[in-house]
Scaffold this motif. Structure first.
Motif, PDB file in Angstrom:
ATOM      1  N   UNK A 215      -4.136  29.582  56.696  1.00  0.00           N
ATOM      2  CA  UNK A 215      -3.955  31.002  56.415  1.00  0.00           C
ATOM      3  C   UNK A 215      -4.274  31.345  54.962  1.00  0.00           C
ATOM      4  N   UNK A 216      -4.748  30.354  54.211  1.00  0.00           N
ATOM      5  CA  UNK A 216      -5.097  30.602  52.821  1.00  0.00           C
ATOM      6  C   UNK A 216      -3.908  30.770  51.903  1.00  0.00           C
ATOM      7  N   UNK A 217      -2.761  30.232  52.270  1.00  0.00           N
ATOM      8  CA  UNK A 217      -1.551  30.343  51.456  1.00  0.00           C
ATOM      9  C   UNK A 217      -1.360  29.039  50.692  1.00  0.00           C
ATOM     10  N   UNK A 218      -1.401  29.057  49.365  1.00  0.00           N
ATOM     11  CA  UNK A 218      -1.370  27.820  48.581  1.00  0.00           C
ATOM     12  C   UNK A 218       0.008  27.189  48.472  1.00  0.00           C
ATOM     13  N   UNK A 219       1.059  27.931  48.769  1.00  0.00           N
ATOM     14  CA  UNK A 219       2.418  27.447  48.519  1.00  0.00           C
ATOM     15  C   UNK A 219       2.807  27.726  47.086  1.00  0.00           C
ATOM     16  N   UNK A 220       4.095  27.872  46.838  1.00  0.00           N
ATOM     17  CA  UNK A 220       4.590  28.213  45.506  1.00  0.00           C
ATOM     18  C   UNK A 220       4.752  26.942  44.688  1.00  0.00           C
ATOM     19  N   UNK A 221       4.147  26.912  43.507  1.00  0.00           N
ATOM     20  CA  UNK A 221       4.258  25.773  42.593  1.00  0.00           C
ATOM     21  C   UNK A 221       5.199  26.166  41.455  1.00  0.00           C
ATOM     22  N   UNK A 222       6.302  25.432  41.312  1.00  0.00           N
ATOM     23  CA  UNK A 222       7.313  25.766  40.312  1.00  0.00           C
ATOM     24  C   UNK A 222       7.603  24.547  39.441  1.00  0.00           C
TER      25      UNK A 222
END
Length: 354
Positions: A215-222
């Motif tokens: 879906x083209x969602x990279x995920x949140x990088x924290x």
């Protein structure tokens, strides 16, 4: 900045693993047979080192490179006042229907928009140190204390205060946003941040913004405990993805609507390892962003077009820890700077102009 459409570019989906990352993972694999407890400890130490390395890797020589400099013509706001919190260590702020809300010192206080403490909404104690605070449209206040949330119906003093089931022990709630029928929670306790959706009583409904390449969602990088979210006027949810230097807009069902943002040293980009660290929404949908490392506050249009500067790095001295933001119905920007007892209030200089 141009408004992008999904799918996200490959840069935003995956990044090369550094030598430090390879070493940390490899070490964990080597010691795995020694026992799960030892492995977990080493993984945690490796994660802490990687996060620290990311932070150190962006500690620029700001005096030499002039990264603190801001063109005065871009600054469209001025400081017009301060809200005295009466707290030694205010930790987070929000704006509810009654006015600015401040949490800190294991207390929550609601102030009049001009800063006076509201007498009909007394301060109330909370059972831990606040990490995030928000108010629903009905005035109900939600306070996060690291891995748990408590709900305070302040307009109904006889109502029972409820505390939700805690999240995982390694969770670190950094932001809450409340709509008329849902509560959205930002959990930055892991390097992969999460956006959790609950009903108003704390029942878990779904997760939003989870990594999904299809879906083209990279995920949140924290890389650090900074991750913010807010509800747009149309009901969609803005989420900061600090490790990817982006702001992402999701529908309540989790569909990615748009995203924008990039890393860089120019005023319209986000500087450092993981920014924006915080943001807030103006009533017309524009976004106010804050950065840590080199503290600066800026305004963007919803499509990502940079508009103006609210406050420059020099106004925050040597602060590098990050700022908490809120915006009130008058369009003023409220800034809580760590280590201070007050909330600084900024208003647009040329009010009435677009």
């Amino acid at each position: 900045m141009a408004d992008n459409k999904i799918p996200l570019p490959e840069r935003a989906i995956s990044r090369p693993m550094s030598g430090a990352k390879k070493f940390g993972v490899g070490l964990a694999l080597v010691v795995l047979p020694a026992g799960a407890a030892v492995s977990a400890w080493i993984l945690k130490q490796g994660e802490d080192r990687r996060n620290a390395d990311l932070e150190r890797g962006f500690n620029y020589d700001i005096d030499v490179k002039g990264m603190r400099a801001v063109d005065p013509a871009l600054v469209k706001y001025k400081e017009v006042g301060k809200i005295e919190t009466g707290m030694d260590s205010p930790r987070c702020i929000a704006v509810g229907p009654d006015g600015p809300i401040v949490a800190g010192d294991r207390l929550v206080r609601v102030h009049h928009p001009e800063g006076v403490l509201l007498s009909y909404l007394p301060s109330f104690a909370i059972s831990g140190e606040a990490t995030a605070v928000a108010a629903g449209p009905d005035g109900t206040i939600y306070v996060a204390m690291k891995d748990r949330i408590a709900r305070y119906p302040t307009r109904q003093l006889s109502a029972v205060v409820t505390e939700w089931e805690p999240l995982a022990k390694d969770s670190h709630i950094t932001s809450i946003a409340v709509s008329k029928d849902a509560v959205y929670v930002a959990d930055a306790g892991r390097r992969a941040g999460r956006v959790l959706k609950f009903d108003l009583n704390g029942k878990f409904l779904s997760e939003i913004a989870a990594k999904d390449d299809a879906k083209g969602i990279p995920g949140i990088l924290t890389p650090s405990a900074h991750m913010d979210l807010a509800i747009a006027p149309d009901g969609n949810i803005w989420v900061a993805n600090p490790g990817h230097h982006q702001l992402e807009l999701y529908s309540p069902d989790g569909t990615l609507q748009r995203y924008w943002g990039s890393a860089g040293t120019t005023i319209d980009t986000f500087l450092g390892c993981c920014n924006p660290s915080d943001f807030a929404l103006l009533s017309d949908g524009r976004l106010v962003t804050a950065e840590k490392g080199i503290a600066r506050v800026k305004i963007y249009q919803p499509d990502g077009h940079f508009e103006s500067v609210v406050a420059t790095p020099d106004q925050f001295g040597g602060n590098r820890a990050g700022l908490d933001l809120a915006a009130d119905a008058q369009g003023r920007v409220l800034v809580l700077e760590p280590g201070t007892r007050g909330i600084r209030v900024f208003a647009r200089v040329d009010e009435g102009k677009p």
